[in-house]
Structures are given as structure tokens and as C-alpha cells.
Scaffold this active site. Structure first.
Site, PDB file in Angstrom:
ATOM      1  N   LYS A 146       1.941   7.563   4.049  1.00  0.00           N
ATOM      2  CA  LYS A 146       1.333   6.233   4.044  1.00  0.00           C
ATOM      3  C   LYS A 146       0.613   5.920   5.363  1.00  0.00           C
ATOM      4  O   LYS A 146       0.239   4.769   5.602  1.00  0.00           O
ATOM      5  CB  LYS A 146       2.406   5.183   3.775  1.00  0.00           C
TER       6      LYS A 146
ATOM      7  N   ARG B 258      17.075  -0.679  -4.937  1.00  0.00           N
ATOM      8  CA  ARG B 258      15.666  -0.775  -5.313  1.00  0.00           C
ATOM      9  C   ARG B 258      15.532  -0.960  -6.818  1.00  0.00           C
ATOM     10  O   ARG B 258      16.197  -0.276  -7.610  1.00  0.00           O
ATOM     11  CB  ARG B 258      14.903   0.489  -4.895  1.00  0.00           C
TER      12      ARG B 258
ATOM     13  N   PRO C 151       0.825  -1.218   0.000  1.00  0.00           N
ATOM     14  CA  PRO C 151       0.000   0.000   0.000  1.00  0.00           C
ATOM     15  C   PRO C 151       0.854   1.261   0.000  1.00  0.00           C
ATOM     16  O   PRO C 151       1.677   1.471   0.883  1.00  0.00           O
ATOM     17  CB  PRO C 151      -0.803  -0.119   1.296  1.00  0.00           C
ATOM     18  N   GLU C 152       0.669   2.074  -1.033  1.00  0.00           N
ATOM     19  CA  GLU C 152       1.366   3.347  -1.138  1.00  0.00           C
ATOM     20  C   GLU C 152       0.371   4.471  -0.864  1.00  0.00           C
ATOM     21  O   GLU C 152      -0.780   4.213  -0.530  1.00  0.00           O
ATOM     22  CB  GLU C 152       1.988   3.480  -2.533  1.00  0.00           C
TER      23      GLU C 152
END
Length: 272
Positions: free
Chosen positions: A58, A260, A2-3
């Protein structure tokens, strides 16, 4: 994971079902997700009314009639739902908030990395967690003030929640693609117009994602996200989603920046 767009969607859902409702019971099915002990939470919540909802990055907040706030952080797999009967409880419901309306609001988290905690207020929580301004609220001037003297690569700086709260990995890749900036561009080399482009791209990406309730398949074909090996919804039945939406013959490259996974267009985002 979830962003910001997902959390904003959750906040709107919670606002719809919980606003002005009194919490009549707290049901803890798995205390692993509690960052405040169960007894303290129960005393703070039961009998209190939800007077509002808010979000910072968030983090989602339930504002309570006591003046305190309940903080929901969804970790990697968190979600929310609502049901009336126990038989209908969503799978992986870890905590349920019983409301005077008869609804139960579920905090769902398969991997149990989410956390529920009590805070005295949003400002105090923001300070304690060292969070910057929300990514939807940050201005181009603020971005420039924070980044203009930094020699670090752009991508890890934009992922730094103390600079601006709410930008996750795919969002930063999308923002940089829309702004035509390379993720390894040192921040101090950006011009004022480029900071303005960066700010505009943040707004574009976040507002588009929220407008589609974070349903990525519905994003415009001009978005890089379709190249992240997820789906071919922008170009059904072909591999064209693996190529730049601006330059159809340029394949999107996958590299790693700061550990990343990072997607860039070598034509649009040249490293100068």
C-alpha cells in the site's frame, strides 16, 4: 480505505504527471501528514527530478534524481490529484508538489491518517517497516514456505504485511472466497494444490481490481464484494447481491475474524 489496487492506480497517475518533471516548490498546507520534517523534505525535493515511480503493498514511491525516495502512504482516506490554479485545488489538499510543467500534484487526505516521508531507498524502507514481498509478486512457493507450519487462521495471516504486503480486509475475503477456503482454516492444514489455488486467487482479485481502477461496481458478478452491503450493481433492483454468486440460494454470512468484519459463503467455504 485505499488498498493495493487504489495505490497502484495512484502510482500510474503519478507516473503520468510527474515522471521526468522537476519539483520547483513544496507547499505544505497541513504538516500533520508529514512524517519527515518540512525543512528536510523541502531541501530533498526542490530542484530534484522524479526519475520513476514504484509501489510496495500500500506504499507508493517517487524515485528522485538524488537517489532518495519519497514515500506516500494514504492511510484511510488518502488520494492524489492535479491542478494548475489555487482556486482548483481539491478539497482536503494537505500537500502540493509544484512541477516545472506548471501542474501542482495534490496529496489529499480528509482524515489526515496518511503520511509522507523521505527514505534512502525502497529496500531500506521495506526492511525498516518489516514488509514482505508485494502481493502481486509473491509466489505460491513463498506463500507455502511462510504459512505451511503456522497454526493460525488464514485470514489474519494474509492480512499480516510482513508475510505479503498489500492485502487488505475486503481483498482477503475475496481471495478466500475465490479459492474456496474458510478464513478460519488453520494455515498448516492447506495442501500444496490449495496453496496454488490461494496464489491464483490473489492474482485474480488484484489484477481484476487494478484493471477496473478499483471501481468496485464494475467488478464481475462472480465477485463476493457485491455482498458487502455496498451496492446491488451486480443484480440491479434485487437483493440477490447478498447471496453467493455461485449458489444463488445461499446467503453470504457476516462474522468477525480477528476483530475484522468477514464475509463468507457457508456452502463454498466450509470449515474442514
Amino acid at each position: 480505505m485505499p488498498e493495493l489496487p487504489e495505490v497502484e492506480t495512484y502510482r500510474r497517475f503519478l507516473d503520468e504527471v510527474m515522471l521526468h518533471q522537476s519539483i520547483t516548490a513544496l507547499e505544505v498546507k497541513d504538516a500533520h501528514v508529514l512524517a519527515t520534517d518540512e525543512d528536510t523534505l523541502r531541501r530533498a525535493l526542490v530542484g530534484r527530478t522524479v526519475t520513476g515511480t514504484s509501489r510496495l503493498g500500500k506504499n507508493c514511491f517517487l524515485l528522485l534524481s538524488s537517489g532518495q525516495v519519497l514515500v506516500l502512504h494514504f492511510g484511510m482516506t488518502g488520494d492524489v490529484g492535479a491542478y494548475r490554479d489555487e482556486a482548483d485545488a481539491p478539497r482536503f489538499t494537505r500537500v502540493a508538489f509544484h512541477l516545472e510543467s506548471g501542474l501542482r500534484v495534490a496529496f489529499i487526505d480528509p482524515r489526515k491518517f496518511g503520511r509522507i516521508r523521505l527514505a534512502e531507498g525502497i529496500a531500506q524502507y521495506q526492511q525498516a517497516k518489516k514488509l514482505g514481498p508485494d502481493a502481486l509478486d509473491v509466489t505460491a512457493e513463498q506463500l507455502q514456505n511462510k504459512l505451511a507450519k503456522r497454526k493460525t487462521f488464514l485470514k489474519p495471516l494474509l492480512l499480516d504485511q510482513s508475510i505479503t504486503a498489500g492485502l487488505g480486509n475486503w481483498i482477503v475475503d475475496e481471495v478466500l472466497f475465490q479459492a474456496r477456503l474458510h478464513p478460519e482454516r488453520p494455515a498448516h492444514t492447506l495442501t500444496t494444490p490449495e496453496f496454488e489455488d490461494l496464489h491464483g486467487a490473489i492474482q485474480l482479485v488484484l489484477r481484476t481490481a487494478i484493471g477496473h481502477e478499483a471501481t468496485y461496481r464494475e467488478f464481475p458478478a462472480s465477485f463476493l464484494i457485491h455482498a458487502r452491503e455496498w451496492d446491488d450493481s451486480a443484480t440491479p433492483g434485487t437483493d440477490q447481491h447478498q447471496f453467493c454468486p455461485r449458489h444463488a440460494t445461499t446467503k453470504i454470512e457476516k462474522t468477525y475474524v480477528g476483530g475484522r468484519a468477514t464475509y463468507t459463503c457457508p456452502h463454498c467455504q466450509q470449515l474442514r
